[in-house]
Each structure stands twice: as structure tokens, then as C-alpha cells.
Design a protein around this motif. Structure first.
Motif, short mmCIF file in Angstrom:
data_model
loop_
_atom_site.label_atom_id
_atom_site.label_comp_id
_atom_site.label_asym_id
_atom_site.label_seq_id
_atom_site.Cartn_x
_atom_site.Cartn_y
_atom_site.Cartn_z
N HIS A 17 0.84 -1.21 0.00
CA HIS A 17 0.00 0.00 0.00
C HIS A 17 0.87 1.25 0.00
O HIS A 17 0.92 1.99 0.99
CB HIS A 17 -0.93 -0.01 1.21
CG HIS A 17 -1.95 -1.11 1.18
ND1 HIS A 17 -3.10 -1.05 0.43
CD2 HIS A 17 -1.95 -2.34 1.77
CE1 HIS A 17 -3.79 -2.15 0.57
NE2 HIS A 17 -3.12 -2.96 1.38
N PRO A 18 1.55 1.53 -1.10
CA PRO A 18 2.36 2.75 -1.17
C PRO A 18 1.47 3.99 -1.13
O PRO A 18 0.30 3.94 -1.52
CB PRO A 18 3.08 2.61 -2.51
CG PRO A 18 2.24 1.68 -3.31
CD PRO A 18 1.62 0.74 -2.34
N PRO A 19 2.01 5.10 -0.67
CA PRO A 19 1.21 6.33 -0.57
C PRO A 19 0.64 6.76 -1.91
O PRO A 19 1.27 6.60 -2.96
CB PRO A 19 2.23 7.36 -0.06
CG PRO A 19 3.31 6.55 0.59
CD PRO A 19 3.39 5.28 -0.18
N LEU A 20 -0.58 7.28 -1.86
CA LEU A 20 -1.25 7.89 -3.02
C LEU A 20 -1.60 6.90 -4.12
O LEU A 20 -1.89 7.32 -5.25
CB LEU A 20 -0.39 9.03 -3.60
CG LEU A 20 -0.01 10.15 -2.62
CD1 LEU A 20 0.86 11.19 -3.31
CD2 LEU A 20 -1.25 10.79 -2.03
N VAL A 21 -1.58 5.60 -3.83
CA VAL A 21 -1.98 4.59 -4.81
C VAL A 21 -3.25 3.93 -4.27
O VAL A 21 -3.18 3.02 -3.45
CB VAL A 21 -0.89 3.55 -5.07
CG1 VAL A 21 -1.36 2.54 -6.12
CG2 VAL A 21 0.40 4.23 -5.52
N ALA A 22 -4.40 4.41 -4.72
CA ALA A 22 -5.67 3.88 -4.24
C ALA A 22 -5.79 2.39 -4.56
O ALA A 22 -5.55 1.96 -5.69
CB ALA A 22 -6.83 4.64 -4.88
N GLY A 23 -6.15 1.61 -3.56
CA GLY A 23 -6.30 0.17 -3.77
C GLY A 23 -5.02 -0.61 -3.64
O GLY A 23 -5.05 -1.85 -3.62
N GLY A 24 -3.88 0.07 -3.56
CA GLY A 24 -2.61 -0.62 -3.39
C GLY A 24 -2.11 -1.30 -4.64
O GLY A 24 -2.65 -1.13 -5.74
N ILE A 25 -1.04 -2.08 -4.48
CA ILE A 25 -0.45 -2.82 -5.58
C ILE A 25 -0.25 -4.27 -5.12
O ILE A 25 -0.37 -4.59 -3.94
CB ILE A 25 0.88 -2.21 -6.05
CG1 ILE A 25 1.92 -2.21 -4.91
CG2 ILE A 25 0.67 -0.81 -6.60
CD1 ILE A 25 3.30 -1.73 -5.34
N VAL A 26 0.06 -5.14 -6.07
CA VAL A 26 0.24 -6.56 -5.79
C VAL A 26 1.61 -7.00 -6.29
O VAL A 26 2.35 -6.23 -6.91
CB VAL A 26 -0.86 -7.40 -6.48
CG1 VAL A 26 -2.23 -7.04 -5.94
CG2 VAL A 26 -0.81 -7.20 -8.01
N ALA A 27 1.94 -8.25 -6.00
CA ALA A 27 3.10 -8.90 -6.62
C ALA A 27 2.55 -10.05 -7.45
O ALA A 27 2.31 -11.14 -6.94
CB ALA A 27 4.08 -9.40 -5.57
N HIS A 28 2.31 -9.78 -8.71
CA HIS A 28 1.69 -10.73 -9.63
C HIS A 28 2.75 -11.76 -10.06
O HIS A 28 3.68 -11.45 -10.79
CB HIS A 28 1.16 -9.97 -10.84
CG HIS A 28 0.32 -10.77 -11.77
ND1 HIS A 28 -0.53 -10.19 -12.69
CD2 HIS A 28 0.18 -12.12 -11.95
CE1 HIS A 28 -1.15 -11.12 -13.39
NE2 HIS A 28 -0.72 -12.31 -12.97
#
Length: 258
Positions: A12-23
Motif C-alpha cells: 500500500h504505497p502512498p497515493l496509490v488507491a487500492g494498493g499494488i500486488v506482486a503478480h
């Protein structure tokens, strides 16, 4: 070949709505299981300070859930760590290589320039992105960025010991040895583009981006001109429909394919 799409780390890095994944990918082959990237592993979950530096913990805000580790998801499908014979890495960044130690019997494939960057970092940024502990006890097999053409991409090569339908597609730029991994699944070609881009809009026509991930891409790139050139080629490939293109961190891409 059957391909499973896994999320091996939620961040959940700042300013990234919904976060990111490791696909990541788990591929069932006649030669055993193959992983493409590993996300964070059990070592990061149980002892995050051991391999994730303080700045990365603050910026990525990883969830670090044991249920998201590659080994947990392999075992959930009825396999064991020993069934994973090969791991193909897009690159050795800490959020891609964290699970390597969970598969001690696997051969780990990377471009030679990527392993060189990790073992002989040129600057503080490279030292931070490649924690030495994640490579302890790992058996590497390196490959040169040379080979045949594939849908307009050069220096593409197959991997000895694996089916011809699994290819390394060099995508230099994010790191000195960054590569994509192409897999011909039952539904056609897939191209895991790693961190060649971070947001799905970058490879759409017309392209779009979100500010925080645009900044992240620029801050983490090693060779800007090559990275931007690869994004353009990936956009063309996606538009052609000849392969399903996706990156390592976009949750919408993962949800569509999983």
C-alpha cells in the motif's frame, strides 16, 4: 501448460488507491512446477527487518501475510517446495525475490547482468534493492540477453531444461538485467512484463498513468531510454492482440487474469 496467477504480496504505497500486488505465475509443466517471480516469502513475513530496509517498509507498506507467500499457495494446491524445479525472475528486486529461500531445490534463472548488478552494485540504490540475505543458498543459472525475435522483441531465448513455450524476453531499463517472461498457455501467449511498467494505462492506447506510479517508475529506473522504449513496444504488442501483456504490480490486471 496450465498457468495460475498468484498475488504473492499486497502493498500500500502512498497515493496509490487500492494498493499494488506482486503478480506471480505458477506454471504446471511436464518438468515440474515453474514459478515466475516469488514476491515476499516466509522470511519477510516472520522477520521483515531482516531483508526489507526501513525506507522500503515505509514506502511499500507491505501486508506480509503468510497466506500470500508463494510456498503457501503452492502447498494449498497439493504440492510441496520440492515440486518447484525452476524459478524465473524478471529481476532481483526485494519484492520479487523474497520467496527464493522457500524453494531451496529450485534452479533460479536470471539474466547475467541482473545477477552482476546484485552481487556488485554500482551505487546505493542498487545496494538497497538487492538484499544479500535473499540470495543465500540459492542456485542461480544465468542467461545472456541474446537469441531470436519474438513479436518484434529481440534477443529472446528459450531456457534449457524447460519447454520451448517458456521464453525470456529482455526488457532492460528498470534494472540492468530486467527481463519479461513469455509463456504459451492453453489460451495463448502471456507476457509477464515485470516492472517494465507499473500501471495498466501505460500500455493502453491512448496511454495514461497515475502520478504516484509515474514517479515510482522514474525513481526506480536504471536506464530511462530503454525502459520507455520497451513500454512503447509493449503497448504495440498489447494492441496487436498477439499476447496478453501484464505487469507485476497492477491489481486490476491480476484480477482479470486470475
Amino acid at each position: 501448460m496450465k498457468v495460475h496467477h498468484l498475488n504473492c504480496a499486497t502493498m500500500h504505497p502512498p497515493l496509490v488507491a487500492g494498493g499494488i500486488v506482486a503478480h506471480c505465475l505458477l506454471i504446471e509443466t511436464d518438468q515440474g512446477l515453474v514459478l515466475v517471480d516469488t514476491g515476499f516469502g516466509t522470511h519477510e513475513v516472520t522477520n521483515p527487518k531482516g531483508t526489507i530496509d526501513g525506507l522500503s517498509r515505509a514506502l511499500l507498506k507491505p501486508l506480509l501475510d503468510i497466506n500470500e507467500t508463494a510456498i503457501f499457495q503452492v502447498e494449498k494446491r497439493g504440492y510441496g517446495a520440492e515440486d518447484v524445479r525452476h524459478v524465473l525472475l524478471t529481476h532481483l528486486d526485494l519484492d520479487h525475490a523474497g520467496g527464493l529461500r522457500d524453494f531451496p531445490n529450485a534452479t533460479v534463472h536470471v539474466l547475467d547482468t541482473e545477477l552482476e548488478s546484485a552481487t556488485n552494485p554500482r551505487n546505493a540504490k542498487e545496494r538497497a534493492r538487492y538484499p544479500k540475505a535473499q540470495r543465500e543458498g540459492v542456485t542461480f543459472q544465468t542467461h545472456k540477453a541474446e537469441g531470436e525475435d519474438w513479436f518484434g522483441f529481440e534477443a529472446v531465448k528459450d531456457i534449457p531444461g524447460l519447454p520451448d513455450d517458456i521464453l525470456m524476453v529482455p526488457l532492460i531499463g528498470h534494472t540492468r538485467g530486467h527481463t519479461g517472461i513469455a509463456v504459451k498457455s492453453d489460451d495463448g501467449w502471456l507476457l509477464h512484463a515485470g516492472d517494465a511498467y507499473f500501471y495498466r494505462g501505460e500500455v493502453e492506447t491512448p496511454p495514461s498513468n497515475i502520478f504516484a506510479l509515474k514517479v515510482t517508475a522514474k525513481q526506480t529506473e536504471t536506464i530511462r531510454e530503454q525502459r520507455l522504449s520497451n513500454v512503447e513496444r509493449l503497448r504495440e504488442l498489447k494492441a496487436s492482440g498477439e499476447a496478453e501483456v501484464f505487469c507485476a504490480h497492477d491489481p486490476v490486471e491480476l484480477a482479470r487474469l486470475a
